[in-house]
Design a protein around this motif. Structure first.
Motif, short mmCIF file in Angstrom:
data_model
loop_
_atom_site.label_atom_id
_atom_site.label_comp_id
_atom_site.label_asym_id
_atom_site.label_seq_id
_atom_site.Cartn_x
_atom_site.Cartn_y
_atom_site.Cartn_z
N ASP A 55 0.84 -1.20 0.00
CA ASP A 55 0.00 0.00 0.00
C ASP A 55 0.88 1.26 0.00
O ASP A 55 0.64 2.20 -0.75
CB ASP A 55 -0.91 0.04 1.23
N ILE A 56 1.88 1.24 0.86
CA ILE A 56 2.76 2.40 0.98
C ILE A 56 3.70 2.47 -0.21
O ILE A 56 3.93 3.54 -0.78
CB ILE A 56 3.53 2.33 2.31
N ASN A 57 4.26 1.33 -0.62
CA ASN A 57 5.16 1.31 -1.77
C ASN A 57 4.46 1.83 -3.03
O ASN A 57 5.05 2.56 -3.83
CB ASN A 57 5.68 -0.09 -2.02
N THR A 58 3.19 1.44 -3.21
CA THR A 58 2.44 1.92 -4.36
C THR A 58 2.19 3.42 -4.26
O THR A 58 2.35 4.16 -5.24
CB THR A 58 1.10 1.17 -4.47
N TRP A 75 2.30 -2.90 -9.73
CA TRP A 75 2.90 -4.23 -9.63
C TRP A 75 3.21 -4.80 -11.00
O TRP A 75 4.20 -5.50 -11.18
CB TRP A 75 1.94 -5.18 -8.89
N SER A 76 2.39 -4.52 -11.99
CA SER A 76 2.58 -5.09 -13.32
C SER A 76 3.54 -4.29 -14.17
O SER A 76 3.81 -4.65 -15.32
CB SER A 76 1.23 -5.20 -14.04
N GLY A 77 4.08 -3.20 -13.63
CA GLY A 77 5.05 -2.40 -14.37
C GLY A 77 4.43 -1.36 -15.27
O GLY A 77 5.10 -0.80 -16.15
N SER A 78 3.15 -1.05 -15.07
CA SER A 78 2.47 0.00 -15.82
C SER A 78 2.20 1.19 -14.90
O SER A 78 2.40 1.11 -13.69
CB SER A 78 1.15 -0.52 -16.39
N ALA A 79 1.76 2.28 -15.48
CA ALA A 79 1.40 3.43 -14.67
C ALA A 79 0.13 3.13 -13.86
O ALA A 79 -0.76 2.41 -14.32
CB ALA A 79 1.17 4.64 -15.56
N LEU A 80 0.06 3.66 -12.65
CA LEU A 80 -1.13 3.49 -11.83
C LEU A 80 -2.23 4.43 -12.32
O LEU A 80 -1.95 5.54 -12.77
CB LEU A 80 -0.81 3.80 -10.37
N VAL A 81 -3.48 3.97 -12.26
CA VAL A 81 -4.62 4.79 -12.65
C VAL A 81 -5.26 5.37 -11.39
O VAL A 81 -5.60 4.63 -10.47
CB VAL A 81 -5.65 3.95 -13.44
N PHE A 82 -5.42 6.69 -11.36
CA PHE A 82 -6.01 7.37 -10.20
C PHE A 82 -7.40 7.90 -10.55
O PHE A 82 -7.65 8.24 -11.71
CB PHE A 82 -5.10 8.52 -9.75
N PRO A 83 -8.29 8.01 -9.54
CA PRO A 83 -8.10 7.53 -8.17
C PRO A 83 -8.13 6.01 -8.11
O PRO A 83 -8.77 5.36 -8.95
CB PRO A 83 -9.27 8.15 -7.41
N SER A 132 -4.01 -2.60 -6.81
CA SER A 132 -2.97 -1.92 -7.58
C SER A 132 -3.46 -1.65 -8.99
O SER A 132 -3.75 -0.51 -9.36
CB SER A 132 -1.69 -2.77 -7.61
N GLU A 133 -3.62 -2.70 -9.79
CA GLU A 133 -4.13 -2.54 -11.15
C GLU A 133 -5.64 -2.38 -11.19
O GLU A 133 -6.20 -2.00 -12.23
CB GLU A 133 -3.73 -3.73 -12.02
N CYS A 134 -6.30 -2.68 -10.10
CA CYS A 134 -7.75 -2.48 -9.98
C CYS A 134 -8.05 -2.08 -8.55
O CYS A 134 -7.19 -2.18 -7.67
CB CYS A 134 -8.52 -3.76 -10.35
N ASP A 135 -9.28 -1.60 -8.31
CA ASP A 135 -9.65 -1.19 -6.95
C ASP A 135 -9.67 -2.38 -6.00
O ASP A 135 -10.06 -3.49 -6.38
CB ASP A 135 -11.02 -0.50 -6.97
N GLY A 136 -9.28 -2.11 -4.75
CA GLY A 136 -9.20 -3.15 -3.74
C GLY A 136 -10.19 -2.96 -2.61
O GLY A 136 -11.32 -2.50 -2.82
N GLY A 137 -9.75 -3.27 -1.38
CA GLY A 137 -10.66 -3.45 -0.27
C GLY A 137 -10.76 -2.33 0.75
O GLY A 137 -11.44 -2.51 1.77
N PHE A 138 -10.12 -1.19 0.53
CA PHE A 138 -10.25 -0.09 1.48
C PHE A 138 -11.55 0.67 1.21
O PHE A 138 -11.56 1.87 0.92
CB PHE A 138 -9.06 0.85 1.40
N ALA A 139 -12.64 -0.04 1.28
CA ALA A 139 -13.95 0.54 0.98
C ALA A 139 -15.03 -0.37 1.56
O ALA A 139 -14.76 -1.49 1.99
CB ALA A 139 -14.15 0.69 -0.53
N GLU A 140 -16.24 0.15 1.56
CA GLU A 140 -17.38 -0.60 2.09
C GLU A 140 -17.72 -1.81 1.23
O GLU A 140 -18.13 -2.87 1.72
CB GLU A 140 -18.58 0.34 2.20
N TYR A 141 -17.53 -1.68 -0.09
CA TYR A 141 -17.78 -2.77 -1.03
C TYR A 141 -16.61 -2.88 -2.00
O TYR A 141 -15.95 -1.88 -2.32
CB TYR A 141 -19.06 -2.52 -1.83
N THR A 142 -16.39 -4.07 -2.49
CA THR A 142 -15.40 -4.28 -3.54
C THR A 142 -15.86 -5.41 -4.44
O THR A 142 -16.70 -6.23 -4.03
CB THR A 142 -14.02 -4.59 -2.94
N SER A 143 -15.35 -5.44 -5.66
CA SER A 143 -15.73 -6.50 -6.60
C SER A 143 -14.49 -7.23 -7.09
O SER A 143 -13.39 -6.66 -7.15
CB SER A 143 -16.50 -5.92 -7.79
N VAL A 144 -14.70 -8.50 -7.46
CA VAL A 144 -13.60 -9.33 -7.95
C VAL A 144 -14.20 -10.50 -8.72
O VAL A 144 -15.39 -10.83 -8.54
CB VAL A 144 -12.74 -9.84 -6.77
#
Length: 353
Positions: A55-58, A75-83, A132-144
Motif C-alpha cells: 500500500d505504501i510502496n504503491t 505491480w505489473s510495471g504500468s502506470a497506476l490509474v487514479f483515483p 494496484s491494477e484495480c480497486d481493492g478493499g479499502f472501501a465498504e464494497y469491492t468486486s472481484v
C-alpha cells in the motif's frame, strides 16, 4: 450485465489514493460509487482489510524503476490509474453476483486471492494485484472475479481473517516455489513482519526447522509462534549459523546483508525473495551462485494451488492470525504510521462498519 443483488446502496465510503506522494494523497470519502459487476464477478461487503507494505510502496511509487515519471509504478510495471482504492487483504461477504455466477454464492463469507488472473470477466495476459491494477478493499464494497473469492469456514473474526490473504499467500508461495519440506532448515529474514511471521508458521506446518532473523526485543514472540532459533539483525550470519548450514532462505529484506545469505546456504540451496525493505540493490558474487549450484526464485505471482492451500491451513487450524492493532477505515493514515514504526509482530487491519 444483469446481476443478483442484496445491495440497495448506490454509493459507499472508502479511501481513494489520488496520486503518488505522502499520506495526504489518501482521501476518505462517503460518496464513492458502489462497484458494478461484469458477468463473472461478485460484489463483496468488506468486513476488514489488512494494511501492507505494498500500500505504501504503491503510494510513494517505490515500484517504479524510472526517474520520476512513474510510468511503471504498479505491480505489473504500468502506470497506476487514479483515483485508486487500495487494499489487497480482504475478508467479507458476497452480497451480489454477476449473471454467470450462481446466486447460491450470496451470503458466503470469503477471502479474496490478491493475485488476479481474471478481471472484468476476461483472462489477464499478465496477473494484476488487487488494489494496484484495480480497486481493492479499502472501501465498504469491492468486486472481484468469482474465482478469486474463496469461501472460508472459520470462527476467526473478519479482522483476524483479513490478516491472512496477502502476507500468508506470499509466504506460502515462497515456500512452494522453494520446495520447502520437512527435512529442510529454513532461514527467514524480516521474521517479525507480516510475511515473515507467516513464513515461520507455514514452514513449521510443513515440518521444517525454522531460524528467524528479527530484533532482540521480538525474540520471545518469534519463538512462541514456532521459530526453533532466533538470531538478531546485528549478528553476523556466518558466525551465528556457519557456512553451508541452511537449505532455504526466505528473504523479505535484501540490503547490505544479502551476500551472507549465499554464504550460509548449503550447496544446491534455494533462495526465495519477495521484498527488499533494507534496499533493492545487492552485491552478487556470481561464482558463489554457480559453484554452489544455488537456485534463486523471485516470487510475486502466486502458483495456482497456493491460495487454496492457505485456506485449507486456516480451516484446519494449522496457522493462527497475528493482529497487532485494528483501526476504523477513516483512520488509514494513522494505521500506516503505526505500520511504518515496525514495533509489532503480525498485521495491522482496517475495519469497515
Amino acid at each position: 450485465m444483469s446481476e443478483v443483488s442484496n445491495v440497495k446502496n448506490t454509493t459507499m465510503k472508502g479511501v481513494e489514493l489520488i496520486g503518488h506522494g505522502g499520506p495526504e494523497m489518501l482521501q476518505y470519502r462517503t460518496d464513492i460509487a458502489v462497484p458494478s459487476l461484469t458477468a463473472n464477478d461478485v460484489l463483496i461487503r468488506v468486513g476488514a482489510a489488512g494494511v501492507n507494505n505494498t500500500d505504501i510502496n504503491t503510494r510513494i511509487a517505490w515500484y517504479s524503476k524510472g526517474e520520476g515519471d512513474d510510468v511503471d509504478a504498479s505491480w505489473s510495471g504500468s502506470a497506476l490509474v487514479f483515483p485508486r482504492i487500495q487494499g489487497a487483504d480482504v475478508c467479507g461477504e458476497i452480497v451480489a453476483v454477476g449473471s454467470n455466477v450462481s446466486h447460491k454464492r450470496l451470503g458466503e463469507r470469503v477471502l479474496i486471492e490478491p493475485c488476479l488472473r481474471e478481471a472484468n470477466s476476461q483472462p489477464l495476459a499478465m496477473p494484476w494485484y488487487f488494489g494496484s491494477e484495480c480497486d481493492g478493499g479499502f472501501a465498504e464494497y469491492t468486486s472481484v472475479a468469482s474465482k478469486h473469492a474463496y469461501k472460508i469456514d472459520s470462527d476467526f473474526s473478519d479482522a483476524e481473517l483479513a490478516s491472512f490473504p496477502c502476507s500468508y499467500s506470499t509466504a506460502e508461495n515462497m515456500l512452494t516455489r522453494a520446495r520447502v519440506a520437512a527435512a529442510d532448515t529454513v532461514l527467514v529474514s524480516g521474521a517479525s513482519g507480516g510475511v515473515g511471521s507467516a513464513a515461520v508458521q507455514l514452514a513449521k506446518a510443513r515440518g521444517a526447522k525454522v531460524v528467524a532473523i528479527t530484533s532482540a526485543s521480538k525474540t520471545q514472540e518469534l519463538l512462541q509462534i514456532g521459530a526453533d532459533e532466533v538470531i538478531t539483525r546485528d549478528e553476523d550470519l556466518v558466525t551465528a549459523l556457519g557456512n553451508n548450514s541452511i537449505d532455504v532462505v526466505i528473504d523479505l529484506v535484501a540490503g547490505a546483508v544479502w551476500p551472507e545469505f549465499l554464504k550460509v546456504l548449503k550447496p544446491s540451496g534455494r533462495y526465495a525473495v519477495a521484498g527488499a525493505i533494507a534496499g533493492p540493490l545487492v552485491e552478487l558474487d556470481v561464482r558463489t551462485l554457480y559453484l554452489k549450484d544455488l537456485s534463486f526464485f523471485g516470487c510475486t505471482v502466486l502458483e495456482p494451488q497456493v491460495f487454496g492451500n492457505l485456506v485449507n491451513h486456516i480451516e484446519q487450524g494449522n496457522i493462527s492470525p497475528l493482529v497487532a492493532a485494528t483501526f476504523p477505515l477513516e483512520r488509514v493514515t494513522q494505521a500506516q504510521e503505526l505500520f511504518l514504526q515496525k514495533q509489532y509482530i503480525g498485521k495491522i487491519v482496517l475495519t469497515i462498519d
